[in-house]
Scaffold this motif. Structure first.
Motif, short mmCIF file in Angstrom:
data_model
loop_
_atom_site.label_atom_id
_atom_site.label_comp_id
_atom_site.label_asym_id
_atom_site.label_seq_id
_atom_site.Cartn_x
_atom_site.Cartn_y
_atom_site.Cartn_z
N GLY A 111 0.82 -1.21 0.00
CA GLY A 111 0.00 0.00 0.00
C GLY A 111 0.85 1.26 0.00
N GLN A 112 1.92 1.24 0.82
CA GLN A 112 2.81 2.41 0.85
C GLN A 112 3.51 2.60 -0.48
N LYS A 113 3.92 1.48 -1.10
CA LYS A 113 4.61 1.57 -2.39
C LYS A 113 3.66 2.16 -3.45
N PHE A 114 2.42 1.67 -3.46
CA PHE A 114 1.45 2.19 -4.41
C PHE A 114 1.17 3.68 -4.14
N GLY A 115 1.04 4.03 -2.86
CA GLY A 115 0.78 5.42 -2.50
C GLY A 115 1.91 6.33 -2.94
N ARG A 116 3.17 5.90 -2.68
CA ARG A 116 4.31 6.72 -3.10
C ARG A 116 4.38 6.85 -4.62
N PHE A 117 4.06 5.74 -5.32
CA PHE A 117 4.06 5.79 -6.78
C PHE A 117 3.00 6.76 -7.29
N PHE A 118 1.80 6.68 -6.72
CA PHE A 118 0.71 7.55 -7.14
C PHE A 118 1.05 9.01 -6.85
N ILE A 119 1.61 9.27 -5.66
CA ILE A 119 1.99 10.65 -5.31
C ILE A 119 3.07 11.15 -6.26
N GLY A 120 4.06 10.28 -6.54
CA GLY A 120 5.13 10.68 -7.45
C GLY A 120 4.62 11.03 -8.83
N ILE A 121 3.73 10.18 -9.37
CA ILE A 121 3.15 10.44 -10.69
C ILE A 121 2.33 11.73 -10.67
N SER A 122 1.55 11.93 -9.60
CA SER A 122 0.71 13.13 -9.50
C SER A 122 1.55 14.39 -9.48
N PHE A 123 2.63 14.38 -8.69
CA PHE A 123 3.49 15.56 -8.61
C PHE A 123 4.26 15.77 -9.90
N LEU A 124 4.61 14.68 -10.58
CA LEU A 124 5.29 14.82 -11.87
C LEU A 124 4.36 15.48 -12.89
N VAL A 125 3.11 15.01 -12.92
CA VAL A 125 2.12 15.61 -13.83
C VAL A 125 1.91 17.08 -13.48
N LEU A 126 1.83 17.38 -12.16
CA LEU A 126 1.67 18.77 -11.72
C LEU A 126 2.86 19.62 -12.19
N TYR A 127 4.07 19.09 -12.00
CA TYR A 127 5.27 19.84 -12.40
C TYR A 127 5.28 20.09 -13.90
N LEU A 128 5.00 19.04 -14.68
CA LEU A 128 5.02 19.19 -16.13
C LEU A 128 3.95 20.17 -16.59
N SER A 129 2.77 20.12 -15.93
CA SER A 129 1.70 21.06 -16.29
C SER A 129 2.11 22.49 -16.00
N LEU A 130 2.67 22.71 -14.80
CA LEU A 130 3.12 24.06 -14.44
C LEU A 130 4.23 24.53 -15.38
N TYR A 131 5.13 23.60 -15.72
CA TYR A 131 6.23 23.97 -16.61
C TYR A 131 5.69 24.42 -17.97
N GLN A 132 4.70 23.67 -18.49
CA GLN A 132 4.15 24.04 -19.79
C GLN A 132 3.42 25.38 -19.72
N ILE A 133 2.71 25.60 -18.61
CA ILE A 133 2.00 26.88 -18.44
C ILE A 133 3.00 28.03 -18.40
N VAL A 134 4.06 27.87 -17.59
CA VAL A 134 5.07 28.93 -17.47
C VAL A 134 5.80 29.12 -18.78
N LYS A 135 6.06 28.02 -19.46
CA LYS A 135 6.76 28.12 -20.74
C LYS A 135 5.93 28.91 -21.75
N ARG A 136 4.62 28.57 -21.81
CA ARG A 136 3.74 29.31 -22.73
C ARG A 136 3.62 30.77 -22.32
N ALA A 137 3.52 31.00 -20.99
CA ALA A 137 3.42 32.38 -20.50
C ALA A 137 4.68 33.16 -20.83
N ALA A 138 5.85 32.51 -20.65
CA ALA A 138 7.12 33.17 -20.95
C ALA A 138 7.22 33.50 -22.43
N LYS A 139 6.73 32.57 -23.26
CA LYS A 139 6.75 32.82 -24.70
C LYS A 139 5.84 34.00 -25.05
N THR A 140 4.65 34.01 -24.42
CA THR A 140 3.73 35.13 -24.66
C THR A 140 4.32 36.45 -24.21
#
Length: 421
Positions: free
Chosen positions: A186-215
């Motif tokens: 359960g802990q392994k699954f939880g850590r994996f899910f948290i890791g994936i969620s934060f990775l998706v969050l980071y990539l989403s924020l990065y894309q937003i900032v990248k687009r904003a910086a370009k604009t």
């Protein structure tokens, strides 16, 4: 010379560190919470057994001394048939309130007295406790539990059914290898899910900032081009005034879509009033051009303030109050529009001297600026703004009349109201 790191790169590094730390903290928190939850479930299961089986088999007098003889045999049978017959239940003890073991399925422990640990005290106070069994406790060393196995130690208070008073504590050791495998998975699954969620969050924020910086970069390029074009225009002949004004307003319109239309309407209202009070044609020309870009200083105001949907804070309003000065400085730096700078600077002065930026009053304020103040305020009131809907014409007129002699030139207000009506 060392090249400065771009804002996007700075964000990507700093946000990765912050999100990684947050993810690690959350993963650790989840692991602890999940383990505690599983232990609590085990404790509740044991408590149910005690409440159903053990508490009905004991009397208050049973807790005064260790069980012996027939009483021990009878109770031992109850325990074997209902509790220790389950594979994971390995050791049972019952303590009285004085820390004396009155029963155990390992008879060597009956009658033993040990220092009262905190968990035992907590259970005697009426709360069920579950923890990882420590093999270093004195009674556990005597228990001769298998040190290669893992155990959960559960303490359940035993209460008198009549008075509700805690008579003693039922303690049971449960083999926990399967439980810990479940916890680990359960802990392994939880850590994996948290890791994936934060990775998706980071990539989403990065894309937003990248687009904003370009604009932003595109806007900066556009502004630099417009500024360059403006510098060239200011050095040109008087004949290209109109083109220069359009370039300025295009720059402002790219930042604040409301302002361009607002400036055009303010210009129309200002010319209407200027003609009504018989301004000379050269002053009307000056008024027209100054009114058209009276808000050009808003180029220097942050967009989040310009487009804010709620009322401005005191700090934000102080920032907004800078735009007449910024606009005047922009205009004064050019030869072609230098004469307009005074009007742009003073279009937010008040007739009673409580305006900004210089606190001029009455006739100290140029008449063109007094005209612009009325036209500017009327259009602002009768237009939709990010923070409110437009007012009716009559309500706006009443506000102008209420402010004649304080915010506005009273004679100019009377003429303007008559024209509008």
């Amino acid at each position: 010379m060392k090249r400065k790191m771009s804002l996007v790169k700075q964000f990507s590094i700093s946000s990765f560190i912050v999100i990684s730390l947050l993810g690690a903290v959350l993963a650790i928190t989840f692991s602890v919470f999940f383990e505690k939850t599983v232990l609590n479930v085990s404790a509740e299961r044991t408590a149910d057994l005690v409440n159903i089986i053990v508490s009905y088999s004991l009397r208050p007098e049973d807790f005064s001394q260790p069980m012996i003889g027939p009483r021990l045999d009878a109770f031992d049978t109850v325990i074997k048939e209902n509790i220790t017959n389950e594979e994971d239940m390995k050791l049972v003890k019952i303590w009285n309130a004085q820390g004396l073991i009155i029963y155990s399925n390992k008879t060597d422990l009956i009658g033993q007295r040990f220092p009262m640990e905190s968990d035992l005290k907590t259970a005697l106070a009426g709360k069920t406790v579950a923890e990882i069994a420590s093999m270093e406790k004195p009674e556990n060393q005597i228990d001769e539990l298998d040190p290669s196995r893992r155990y959960i130690e559960v303490y359940v208070p035993i209460r008198d059914k009549a008075s509700g008073q805690t008579l003693g504590v039922f303690e049971v050791y449960r083999e926990a290898d399967n439980i810990y495998e479940y916890i680990a998975n359960g802990q392994k699954f939880g850590r994996f899910f948290i890791g994936i969620s934060f990775l998706v969050l980071y990539l989403s924020l990065y894309q937003i900032v990248k687009r904003a910086a370009k604009t932003i970069e595109e806007q900066n390029v556009a502004i630099r081009r417009l500024t360059s074009r403006l510098d060239e225009t200011m050095a040109a002949q008087e004949a290209i005034h109109v083109g220069t004004i359009k370039a300025l307003m295009s720059a402002l319109d790219a930042k604040d879509h409301y302002t361009a239309g607002h400036c055009m309407r303010v210009t129309d209202y200002a010319l209407l009033l200027g003609r009504a009070v018989n301004l000379p044609q050269e002053r009307l020309d000056l008024l027209e051009e100054a009114a058209l870009f009276h808000d050009i200083g808003k180029i220097g105001i942050p967009e989040q303030i310009l487009n804010k949907k709620d009322s401005l804070t005191t700090e934000e309003f102080e920032e907004m109050k800078k735009h007449p000065v910024i606009g005047a400085e922009i205009i004064a730096s050019t030869r072609v529009f230098a004469e307009h700078a005074e009007l742009v600077r003073h279009h937010h002065e008040r007739y009673d001297g409580r305006g900004y930026p210089d606190g001029l009053k009455g006739e100290e304020i140029p008449i063109e600026a007094r005209i612009m103040a009325i036209a500017d305020t009327y259009d602002a009131m009768t237009s939709d703004r990010p923070y409110r809907s437009r007012m009716s014409k009559e309500k706006a007129i009443n506000i102008l009349l209420d402010c004649r002699g304080t915010q506005f030139d009273p004679q100019l207000v009377d003429v303007f109201v008559e024209l509008i009506r």
